[in-house]
Design an enzyme around this catalytic site. Structure first.
Site, PDB file in Angstrom:
ATOM      1  N   GLU A 251      10.290   0.845 -41.480  1.00  0.00           N
ATOM      2  CA  GLU A 251      11.475   0.318 -41.173  1.00  0.00           C
ATOM      3  C   GLU A 251      11.469  -0.913 -41.003  1.00  0.00           C
ATOM      4  O   GLU A 251      10.620  -1.567 -40.652  1.00  0.00           O
ATOM      5  CB  GLU A 251      12.058   1.022 -39.852  1.00  0.00           C
ATOM      6  CG  GLU A 251      13.229   0.765 -39.301  1.00  0.00           C
ATOM      7  CD  GLU A 251      13.972   1.068 -37.959  1.00  0.00           C
ATOM      8  OE1 GLU A 251      13.457   1.682 -37.392  1.00  0.00           O
ATOM      9  OE2 GLU A 251      15.239   0.830 -37.798  1.00  0.00           O
TER      10      GLU A 251
ATOM     11  N   ARG B 241      -2.951   7.766 -34.844  1.00  0.00           N
ATOM     12  CA  ARG B 241      -2.426   6.384 -35.312  1.00  0.00           C
ATOM     13  C   ARG B 241      -3.759   5.407 -34.520  1.00  0.00           C
ATOM     14  O   ARG B 241      -4.450   5.722 -33.908  1.00  0.00           O
ATOM     15  CB  ARG B 241      -1.211   5.841 -34.359  1.00  0.00           C
ATOM     16  CG  ARG B 241      -1.091   6.051 -32.841  1.00  0.00           C
ATOM     17  CD  ARG B 241       0.164   5.634 -32.428  1.00  0.00           C
ATOM     18  NE  ARG B 241       0.480   4.630 -32.368  1.00  0.00           N
ATOM     19  CZ  ARG B 241       1.606   4.005 -32.951  1.00  0.00           C
ATOM     20  NH1 ARG B 241       2.353   4.973 -33.619  1.00  0.00           N
ATOM     21  NH2 ARG B 241       1.979   2.801 -33.120  1.00  0.00           N
TER      22      ARG B 241
ATOM     23  N   LYS C 138       5.810  -2.237 -32.778  1.00  0.00           N
ATOM     24  CA  LYS C 138       6.481  -3.151 -33.110  1.00  0.00           C
ATOM     25  C   LYS C 138       7.524  -4.036 -32.322  1.00  0.00           C
ATOM     26  O   LYS C 138       8.054  -5.123 -32.174  1.00  0.00           O
ATOM     27  CB  LYS C 138       7.521  -2.775 -34.407  1.00  0.00           C
ATOM     28  CG  LYS C 138       6.675  -2.850 -35.740  1.00  0.00           C
ATOM     29  CD  LYS C 138       7.673  -2.611 -37.246  1.00  0.00           C
ATOM     30  CE  LYS C 138       7.900  -1.229 -37.068  1.00  0.00           C
ATOM     31  NZ  LYS C 138       8.915  -1.005 -38.343  1.00  0.00           N
TER      32      LYS C 138
HETATM   33  P1  ATP Z   1       8.773   1.696 -34.680  1.00  0.00           P
HETATM   34  O1  ATP Z   1       8.189   1.427 -33.448  1.00  0.00           O
HETATM   35  O2  ATP Z   1       9.467   0.757 -34.796  1.00  0.00           O
HETATM   36  O3  ATP Z   1       9.059   2.974 -35.055  1.00  0.00           O
HETATM   37  P2  ATP Z   1       6.558   2.150 -36.084  1.00  0.00           P
HETATM   38  O4  ATP Z   1       5.091   1.320 -35.793  1.00  0.00           O
HETATM   39  O5  ATP Z   1       6.518   3.443 -36.075  1.00  0.00           O
HETATM   40  O6  ATP Z   1       7.295   1.387 -35.418  1.00  0.00           O
HETATM   41  P3  ATP Z   1       7.300   2.311 -38.833  1.00  0.00           P
HETATM   42  O7  ATP Z   1       7.703   1.126 -39.635  1.00  0.00           O
HETATM   43  O8  ATP Z   1       8.278   3.343 -38.462  1.00  0.00           O
HETATM   44  O9  ATP Z   1       6.883   1.683 -37.636  1.00  0.00           O
HETATM   45  O10 ATP Z   1       6.057   2.584 -39.544  1.00  0.00           O
HETATM   46  C1  ATP Z   1       5.751   2.775 -40.943  1.00  0.00           C
HETATM   47  C2  ATP Z   1       4.621   3.850 -40.952  1.00  0.00           C
HETATM   48  O11 ATP Z   1       3.402   3.391 -40.541  1.00  0.00           O
HETATM   49  C3  ATP Z   1       5.047   5.139 -40.635  1.00  0.00           C
HETATM   50  O12 ATP Z   1       4.425   6.174 -41.381  1.00  0.00           O
HETATM   51  C4  ATP Z   1       3.958   4.974 -39.178  1.00  0.00           C
HETATM   52  O13 ATP Z   1       3.520   6.205 -38.862  1.00  0.00           O
HETATM   53  C5  ATP Z   1       2.777   4.306 -39.498  1.00  0.00           C
HETATM   54  N1  ATP Z   1       2.340   3.575 -38.397  1.00  0.00           N
HETATM   55  C6  ATP Z   1       2.887   2.755 -37.638  1.00  0.00           C
HETATM   56  N2  ATP Z   1       2.044   2.484 -36.554  1.00  0.00           N
HETATM   57  C7  ATP Z   1       0.718   2.917 -36.784  1.00  0.00           C
HETATM   58  C8  ATP Z   1      -0.662   2.952 -36.310  1.00  0.00           C
HETATM   59  N3  ATP Z   1      -0.647   2.231 -35.096  1.00  0.00           N
HETATM   60  N4  ATP Z   1      -1.525   3.490 -36.887  1.00  0.00           N
HETATM   61  C9  ATP Z   1      -1.401   4.172 -38.173  1.00  0.00           C
HETATM   62  N5  ATP Z   1      -0.306   4.235 -38.645  1.00  0.00           N
HETATM   63  C10 ATP Z   1       0.981   3.467 -38.038  1.00  0.00           C
END
Ligand code: ATP
Ligand code: MG
Length: 561
Positions: free
Chosen positions: A36, A261, A271
């Site tokens: 996002e 994650r 984020k």
């Molecule tokens: P938000 O808190 O804004 O939802 P988010 O970290 O989930 O943040 P996204 O932009 O939705 O951010 O993430 C994009 C992709 O990265 C998603 O598929 C998410 O699962 C993956 N992702 C985010 N954080 C991690 C992490 N710490 N480890 C592995 N994958 C991650």
């Protein structure tokens, strides 16, 4: 292109290999990375990027970069640009660049389809009432009084929602599933809501915005994704994912697979939290070298190869686990060790006068850029003269036995140079040491004594009249505790910030050979650490170096004491 030699087989890859073997989806492997655009990418995203792009490469498939941009309030084109740059810098190129916001029309058509099938309805309760009506984990929800609206009634309301006839919050579109479903997400989840807001790509064209669950799986399906890889916190969303792609009528829809994650010690990977650090000024911006954003790591001097090697090493598991910072730093050192030249920089200079060295004389000493165990060659000449700087930490007036550096009456080797012996210590009125007087042995040029005598230590130095002034930024871990989210009642992660995460040293002295190197150049400062010249602030006449990582894990030592 990223090196894909012998990829590890994790449970996701096993699954994809079987898809390919059985032609389960009837189409090539399809993955996507779906950020996002509401912030910068971090090292956790890098794990997901390496997985999604890696799988597409290894199995001859495709990987899209898709912006899940369904929230008009938080998203920005600036984040889109940063995300694209970061993915490419990591070494990956997407097959297609897609935006959920380009699917708004199609998603709206799906909404009408669900309404006509009797699988969705317009609810006119307030947000509050909807929330209350959802029930709890132990008690079933209550059906909305609007749940029995006819498809015709719903269609009319939905079209008028779309046409902008109603204010925010007047109505929502909900799936008609089961208000007693054991999975709370399945209790008639919201699909569309009214938001009279300007979207960074669609402007004010739209006023019914899809919710994440509605947009995400259907966007995957539209793109022909086969496995939709996401992190474990979306496990409960899998039911609605499957329900939607089935009800809308996709024949071999993608399936969701959850993996752990990345959580890394001494930092935060959210984020929302990173945004707070940036907005509240705890760090200088999204590219502050202390935060684990890709932009921050890049500015800190970390290479994309190191990040990929790290992602490969930690692997992909089904269960969450924290990763030690030392594991990450190991991969950073491992990579820099093999690629960067060694140079001499004195961070805390102490003047040394070689009393028996002729005044005005300058010698050029050959110094190799790489040690013997690094398969790279090259050298430069470093000037040697009567006045030098050594590091303050390399001298002690009253040293303990095990101190193998310089002290009154002791002899040490100057790297690439001569043996010197300290004869006098000069102090100012306050008793502080301001200069050392030493003698050198002209027979030891190059670092060996013809008479076979040994010295215990070798220290680094620079020639005072030739050295360049520079600023050195010593970065350290951002938090004082491994898990900054694990704080006592009434505190939050901000309270765990490390006040010494950045120490700026002015007036450090570096050998002149680095003059003219482009900013962003990486080095090992011998005996000190790996550094990069700051890509933004460093220029000729005002050199600034960021410490990427120390040579050893100095915290292990502290802990073991
Ligand atoms: P938000 O808190 O804004 O939802 P988010 O970290 O989930 O943040 P996204 O932009 O939705 O951010 O993430 C994009 C992709 O990265 C998603 O598929 C998410 O699962 C993956 N992702 C985010 N954080 C991690 C992490 N710490 N480890 C592995 N994958 C991650
Ligand atoms: Mg998310």
């Amino acid at each position: 292109m990223p090196d894909t030699a012998a990829p590890r087989r994790d449970f996701v890859r096993e699954m994809v290999a079987e898809d390919v073997a059985t032609n389960r989806f009837g189409r090539p492997v399809g993955t996507r990375f779906p950020p996002e655009p509401n912030g910068f990418l971090h090292i956790g995203h890098a794990k997901s990027i390496c997985l999604n792009f890696g799988i597409a490469q290894e199995f001859g498939g495709r990987c899209n970069l898709r912006f899940d941009d369904t929230n008009p309030f938080t998203e920005d084109i600036r984040y889109v640009e940063a995300i694209k740059g970061d993915v490419q810098w990591l070494g990956f190129q997407w097959d297609a660049e897609r935006y959920a916001s380009d699917y708004f029309e199609q998603l709206y058509e799906f909404a009408e389809l669900l309404v006509r099938k009797g699988k969705a309805y317009v609810d006119s309760q307030s947000e509050e009432e909807i929330r209350e009506g959802r029930g709890t984990v132990t008690t079933p929800g209550r059906e909305s009084p609007y749940r029995s609206r006819t498809p015709e009634e719903n269609l009319d309301l939905l079209r008028r929602m779309r046409a902008g006839e109603f204010p925010d919050g007047a109505h929502v579109l909900r799936a008609r599933i089961d208000m007693a479903h054991p999975n709370m997400i399945m209790r008639d989840p919201l699909l569309l809501r009214i938001r009279h807001a300007s979207h960074y790509r669609r402007g004010s064209e739209w006023c019914v915005y899809p919710l994440y669950d509605f947009a995400h799986g259907l966007s995957d399906a539209i793109e022909g994704i086969t496995r939709s890889l996401c992190t474990l916190e979306f496990k409960d969303n899998r039911d609605i994912y499957e329900w939607l792609v089935r009800e809308v009528g996709f024949e071999t829809p993608p399936t969701q697979v959850e993996f752990a994650r990345l959580e890394l010690d001494y930092t935060v990977l959210s984020k929302r939290k990173l945004l707070r650090l940036v907005n509240e000024g705890h760090v200088s911006g999204w590219d502050d070298p202390r935060i684990p954003t890709i932009a921050g790591l890049r500015r800190r001097g970390v290479t994309p190869e190191a990040i990929r090697a790290f992602a490969e090493a930690i692997g992909v598991a089904r269960k969450d686990a924290r990763v030690e910072l030392a594991t990450f730093e190991h991969h950073v050192r491992d990579d820099l060790n093999m690629r960067v030249p060694r140079v001499l920089c004195v961070v805390k200079p102490l003047r040394v006068v070689i009393t028996n060295y002729p005044e005005g004389q300058v010698e050029e000493l050959e110094a190799s850029y790489y040690p013997h165990d690094v398969p790279k060659t090259g050298s430069r000449m470093v000037p040697f003269s009567r006045e030098l700087y050594i590091d303050r930490d390399d001298f002690m007036e009253d040293p303990p036995k095990k101190f193998f550096r310089l002290a009154p009456g002791r002899e040490v080797r100057l790297r690439y140079g001569y043996f010197i012996t300290c004869t006098d210590v000069v102090k100012d009125a306050s008793g502080e040491i301001v200069e050392l007087r030493c003698t050198y042995d002209p027979a030891t040029r190059g670092g060996d004594a013809p008479d076979g005598r040994k010295v215990q230590g070798t220290i680094h130095w620079v020639s005072a009249p030739h050295a360049l002034d520079c600023t050195v930024r010593l970065y350290d871990r951002l938090f004082t505790v491994p898990n900054p989210d694990d704080v006592p009642e009434g505190k939050d992660f901000i309270d765990a910030l490390n006040p010494e995460s950045l120490v700026v040293v002015q007036g450090a002295k570096i050998e002149p050979s680095v003059a003219g190197d482009p900013s962003g150049s990486r080095y090992q400062f011998e005996r000190t650490g790996y550094f990069v010249s700051d890509p933004i602030d460093s220029r000729d006449g005002s050199l600034t170096f960021n410490r990427t990582v120390t040579l050893r894990d100095s915290w292990v030592k502290v802990k073991d004491k």
